[in-house]
Design a protein around this motif. Structure first.
Motif, short mmCIF file in Angstrom:
data_model
loop_
_atom_site.label_atom_id
_atom_site.label_comp_id
_atom_site.label_asym_id
_atom_site.label_seq_id
_atom_site.Cartn_x
_atom_site.Cartn_y
_atom_site.Cartn_z
N ALA A 134 1.03 -7.38 -60.36
CA ALA A 134 1.41 -6.38 -61.36
C ALA A 134 2.19 -7.04 -62.50
N ARG A 135 3.06 -7.98 -62.15
CA ARG A 135 3.83 -8.69 -63.18
C ARG A 135 2.93 -9.58 -64.03
N VAL A 136 2.03 -10.31 -63.39
CA VAL A 136 1.14 -11.23 -64.12
C VAL A 136 0.22 -10.46 -65.06
N GLN A 137 -0.32 -9.34 -64.59
CA GLN A 137 -1.23 -8.59 -65.45
C GLN A 137 -0.50 -7.98 -66.64
N ALA A 138 0.72 -7.52 -66.40
CA ALA A 138 1.50 -6.95 -67.51
C ALA A 138 1.76 -7.99 -68.59
N GLU A 139 1.94 -9.24 -68.16
CA GLU A 139 2.23 -10.32 -69.11
C GLU A 139 0.98 -10.78 -69.87
N THR A 140 -0.17 -10.73 -69.22
CA THR A 140 -1.38 -11.31 -69.83
C THR A 140 -2.33 -10.29 -70.45
N GLY A 141 -2.35 -9.05 -69.93
CA GLY A 141 -3.27 -8.05 -70.42
C GLY A 141 -4.71 -8.26 -69.99
N GLY A 142 -4.92 -9.17 -69.03
CA GLY A 142 -6.27 -9.45 -68.55
C GLY A 142 -6.88 -8.26 -67.81
N ASP A 143 -8.19 -8.13 -67.88
CA ASP A 143 -8.89 -7.06 -67.17
C ASP A 143 -8.82 -7.34 -65.67
N PHE A 144 -8.35 -6.35 -64.91
CA PHE A 144 -8.20 -6.54 -63.47
C PHE A 144 -9.56 -6.47 -62.79
N VAL A 145 -9.96 -7.57 -62.20
CA VAL A 145 -11.19 -7.60 -61.41
C VAL A 145 -10.77 -7.71 -59.95
N HIS A 146 -10.72 -6.57 -59.27
CA HIS A 146 -10.28 -6.56 -57.88
C HIS A 146 -11.26 -7.39 -57.04
N PRO A 147 -10.75 -8.10 -56.03
CA PRO A 147 -11.63 -8.95 -55.22
C PRO A 147 -12.77 -8.20 -54.54
N TYR A 148 -12.57 -6.90 -54.29
CA TYR A 148 -13.63 -6.16 -53.59
C TYR A 148 -13.67 -4.67 -53.92
N ASN A 149 -12.55 -4.07 -54.25
CA ASN A 149 -12.51 -2.61 -54.48
C ASN A 149 -12.80 -2.29 -55.95
N ASP A 150 -13.94 -2.76 -56.43
CA ASP A 150 -14.30 -2.65 -57.83
C ASP A 150 -15.80 -2.39 -57.89
N PRO A 151 -16.24 -1.33 -58.55
CA PRO A 151 -17.67 -1.01 -58.58
C PRO A 151 -18.53 -2.14 -59.11
N ARG A 152 -18.01 -2.88 -60.11
CA ARG A 152 -18.77 -3.99 -60.69
C ARG A 152 -18.95 -5.11 -59.67
N VAL A 153 -17.91 -5.36 -58.91
CA VAL A 153 -17.95 -6.41 -57.89
C VAL A 153 -18.91 -6.03 -56.77
N ILE A 154 -18.83 -4.80 -56.29
CA ILE A 154 -19.70 -4.36 -55.21
C ILE A 154 -21.17 -4.39 -55.64
N ALA A 155 -21.44 -3.94 -56.86
CA ALA A 155 -22.82 -3.98 -57.36
C ALA A 155 -23.33 -5.41 -57.41
N GLY A 156 -22.46 -6.33 -57.83
CA GLY A 156 -22.86 -7.74 -57.88
C GLY A 156 -23.12 -8.30 -56.49
N GLN A 157 -22.26 -7.98 -55.54
CA GLN A 157 -22.45 -8.48 -54.17
C GLN A 157 -23.74 -7.93 -53.57
N GLY A 158 -24.13 -6.74 -53.97
CA GLY A 158 -25.35 -6.13 -53.45
C GLY A 158 -26.61 -6.90 -53.78
N THR A 159 -26.55 -7.77 -54.80
CA THR A 159 -27.73 -8.55 -55.15
C THR A 159 -28.10 -9.55 -54.07
#
Length: 316
Positions: A134-159
Motif C-alpha cells: 500500500a505504501r509503495v503503490q501510493a508513492e509510485t502510482g503504478g497500476d496494481f496487477v494482483h498476482p492472481y485476484n485480477d480478471p486480466r491475470v486470470i484471463a491470461g492464465q486461461g490461455t
C-alpha cells in the motif's frame, strides 16, 4: 467484482501471443507406468521468465492505456509473478515496482532485478506484504496487477489450458498447483466452455492447506504465514479466485513436504527438466492417490522452474 469470460481469455491470447511461448508437452513412459495413468506435462517452466505467470502479467501490461502505462505497474509477490510482471514491463518499456518477502528465494529476486524490476522487501506474512505494498503503490502510482485476484491475470492464465487441450487432443483430468488460485481459475475459465467434461483437481501442500479447508468449509479460510517448501503456494484465495474454485474445481488434494520433494526428484530424473517445488505438488498428489487417476488421461501443468540450484531441497 468483474468475472472474466471465455471471450476475455480469447482476447488475452491475441494480445499476448507475440510475447509468450507456446510451451511443449512432455511425457514419460516410466511415470505413466508408476502411476497407472497417461500423464501429460505442460512445461510452463519453459517460458522466458521461467513460469506460467508471464501470461497473466503480459495481458495486464499490454492492456494498459498509454497514460497509465507511463506510471508503470506495481505488485506484491513471492517470486514468479514479480519476475513475470517485470519481464512484461521491460518489454513495454515501463516501470515495475515489486514488494517481495525478504525470505523469497535469491534466484527469484535476481530474476526480478535482471528484468528491471525494483524490489521493496517485507516480512513473510500476508499482513506485512499488503501493508508494505500500500505504501509503495501510493508513492509510485503504478497500476496494481494482483498476482492472481485480477480478471486480466486470470484471463491470461486461461490461455495455458487452451493450448494444453489442443496439444493433447483432450484430457480426462487437469491437475495444477493451488496457492492464490490464479492458474486454477484460468483453467476453470477455459475448460468450463472448451471442455466441460474435464475434471479440474487442485494440488496443495499439506502444510499450507487453506484452499482445501476452504473448499470443504464452503468459504475462504486464510492462513497468515504458512510454511512449506512450495514457496509459490503460500498465499490465500481471494474473492475472484474463490468464485472459480467453488464453482468449477472437482477436488483439492494435498501432499506432505517429503512427498513434494520426492516428486520433484522423480521429474528431474525422468522428465529431465528443472521444476520448482510448487510445480511438483501435482505429481505428488497423483502418486499419493493412484487409484483416483489410474487409466485416465491426466494433464499436469508445470507452473515454474525458477530454482536456486545451490539449495536443492534434497541437498540441504
Amino acid at each position: 467484482m468483474y468475472i472474466p469470460t471465455y471471450q476475455d481469455m480469447l482476447d488475452a491470447h491475441d494480445r499476448i501471443k507475440q510475447h509468450i511461448r507456446v510451451t511443449p508437452v512432455r511425457v514419460s513412459d516410466y511415470l505413466n507406468e508408476l502411476t497407472g495413468a497417461q500423464l501429460f506435462f505442460k512445461c510452463e517452466n519453459f517460458q522466458e521468465p521461467g513460469a506460467f505467470k508471464v501470461r497473466g502479467a503480459s495481458n495486464a501490461v499490454f492492456g494498459l492505456d498509454h497514460e497509465q502505462a507511463k506510471k508503470g505497474v506495481a505488485t506484491h509477490s513471492s517470486g514468479n509473478h514479480a519476475s513475470c510482471l517485470s519481464y512484461a514491463a521491460m518489454l513495454r518499456g515501463i516501470p515495475c515496482n515489486v514488494v517481495m518477502p525478504r525470505t523469497a528465494p535469491q534466484a527469484k529476486k535476481d530474476t526480478v532485478r535482471r528484468y528491471g524490476g525494483k524490489i521493496t522487501e517485507c516480512e513473510p506474512s500476508t499482513t506485512s506484504r499488503e501493508e508494505t505494498f500500500a505504501r509503495v503503490q501510493a508513492e509510485t502510482g503504478g497500476d496494481f496487477v494482483h498476482p492472481y485476484n485480477d480478471p486480466r491475470v486470470i484471463a491470461g492464465q486461461g490461455t495455458c489450458a487452451r493450448e494444453f487441450m489442443e496439444q493433447t487432443d483432450g484430457l480426462d483430468i487437469v491437475v495444477a498447483p493451488i496457492g492464490g488460485g490464479g492458474m486454477i481459475s484460468g483453467t476453470c475459465l477455459t475448460l468450463a466452455t472448451q471442455a466441460p467434461e474435464t475434471q479440474i483437481i487442485a494440488a496443495e501442500p499439506a502444510q499450507a492447506d487453506d484452499a482445501m479447508r476452504s473448499f470443504k468449509a464452503g468459504h475462504i479460510i486464510a492462513d497468515d504465514a504458512p510454511k512449506t517448501i512450495a514457496d509459490g503456494l503460500l498465499v490465500p484465495l481471494k474473492d475472484l479466485t474463490w468464485h472459480f474454485v467453488s464453482n468449477h474445481v472437482t477436488d483439492i488434494l494435498t501432499a506432505s513436504e517429503e512427498e513434494i520433494v520426492d516428486a520433484m526428484k522423480l521429474t528431474w530424473k525422468h522428465l529431465r527438466i528443472v521444476m520448482e517445488p510448487s510445480s511438483a505438488v501435482p505429481l505428488a498428489i497423483i502418486l499419493k492417490n493412484k487409484d483416483r487417476f489410474a487409466g485416465k488421461r491426466v494433464g499436469i501443468i508445470i507452473t515454474g522452474g525458477n530454482v536456486d540450484l545451490d539449495r536443492l531441497p534434497w541437498l540441504t
